[in-house]
Enzyme design. Structure first.
Site, short mmCIF file in Angstrom:
data_model
loop_
_atom_site.label_atom_id
_atom_site.label_comp_id
_atom_site.label_asym_id
_atom_site.label_seq_id
_atom_site.Cartn_x
_atom_site.Cartn_y
_atom_site.Cartn_z
CG ASP A 1 -0.32 -0.21 2.55
OD1 ASP A 1 0.91 -0.46 2.64
OD2 ASP A 1 -1.04 -0.14 3.57
CG ASP B 1 5.95 6.05 6.72
OD1 ASP B 1 6.33 7.14 6.32
OD2 ASP B 1 5.47 5.87 7.87
P1 IMP Z 1 7.11 1.44 6.83
O1 IMP Z 1 7.62 0.14 7.38
O2 IMP Z 1 7.44 2.59 7.75
O3 IMP Z 1 7.56 1.71 5.41
O4 IMP Z 1 5.55 1.42 6.85
C1 IMP Z 1 4.88 0.30 6.52
C2 IMP Z 1 3.42 0.28 6.85
O5 IMP Z 1 2.98 1.32 7.73
C3 IMP Z 1 2.62 0.44 5.59
O6 IMP Z 1 2.52 -0.76 4.87
C4 IMP Z 1 1.31 0.91 6.16
O7 IMP Z 1 0.53 -0.20 6.55
C5 IMP Z 1 1.68 1.74 7.38
N1 IMP Z 1 1.68 3.19 7.05
C6 IMP Z 1 2.72 4.01 6.88
N2 IMP Z 1 2.33 5.27 6.58
C7 IMP Z 1 0.98 5.23 6.55
C8 IMP Z 1 -0.04 6.22 6.27
O8 IMP Z 1 0.20 7.42 5.98
N3 IMP Z 1 -1.32 5.77 6.32
C9 IMP Z 1 -1.65 4.48 6.63
N4 IMP Z 1 -0.74 3.53 6.88
C10 IMP Z 1 0.57 3.90 6.84
MG MG Z 2 -1.36 -0.55 7.96
#
Ligand code: IMP
Ligand code: MG
Length: 178
Positions: free
Chosen positions: A98, A101
């Site tokens: 999705d 981040d």
């Molecule tokens: P990461 O590991 O920080 O890259 O984030 C991974 C997960 O955090 C994503 O797959 C989302 O499920 C959740 N996430 C990060 N940013 C957002 C946002 O702005 N809205 C909703 N979910 C988010």
């Molecule tokens: Mg999530």
């Protein structure tokens, strides 16, 4: 909880158009190969369903269910709650996310999947939020680059809500608390 969102950040029409483009690009890149598309649940469910229907080469589908711990962001510990049911050894694989981040979830998943020796492994993410990246992880197919805001809808949640919004909106967390 506020139930009505203002103007979408990304409208249904923009989503549809961009996903058709991604489907076309993936179909071209994989025209001589079968591809295994892996949807990362729950966040990617809506994007995944639309994306695979925009792809015109043979596709095998599977899902992974992960939960990333907010409090453990710095360690990038991601729990796989439900694993793949297909064998990806020797296969051409695309992981569908999705949003990327910090990049920790994706780099964890990539490492895990590469240990199973796919022939190739690419990433398709609907949203890229580069402002918060702490680990460099290449994303071969990106839908949209988004600003450093918390976004919901079209699969993305805040505390498991808003996944059913048909477009992407910025969450007003203050409004949420009311
Ligand atoms: P990461 O590991 O920080 O890259 O984030 C991974 C997960 O955090 C994503 O797959 C989302 O499920 C959740 N996430 C990060 N940013 C957002 C946002 O702005 N809205 C909703 N979910 C988010
Ligand atoms: Mg999530």
């Amino acid at each position: 909880m506020s139930r009505i969102f203002g103007k979408p950040l990304i409208s249904q029409q923009e989503l549809n158009r961009r996903i058709k483009d991604l489907g076309r690009r993936i179909s071209e890149d994989y025209q001589d190969r079968d591809v295994v598309m892996i949807g990362v649940l729950k966040g990617a469910f809506a994007f995944f369903a639309d994306l695979v229907r925009a792809i015109h080469v043979p596709v095998e589908l599977d899902f992974l269910v992960v939960s990333s711990y907010q409090s453990a962001k710095s360690t990038g510990r991601v729990k796989v709650i439900s694993d793949l049911t297909v064998e990806i050894k020797g296969q051409d694989v695309i992981v569908v996310e999705d949003i990327v981040d910090s990049g920790l979830t994706l780099s964890f998943l990539k490492k895990k999947l590469l240990m199973r020796h796919p022939n190739s492994l690419r990433v398709c993410a609907l949203l890229d939020k580069p402002a918060r990246r702490t680990i460099n992880v290449p994303i071969e197919y990106v839908g949209f680059t988004v600003p450093d805001k918390y976004v919901v809808g079209y699969g993305l949640d805040y505390q498991n809500r808003y996944r059913n919004l048909p477009y992407i909106a910025v969450l007003d967390k203050e409004g949420e608390q009311e």
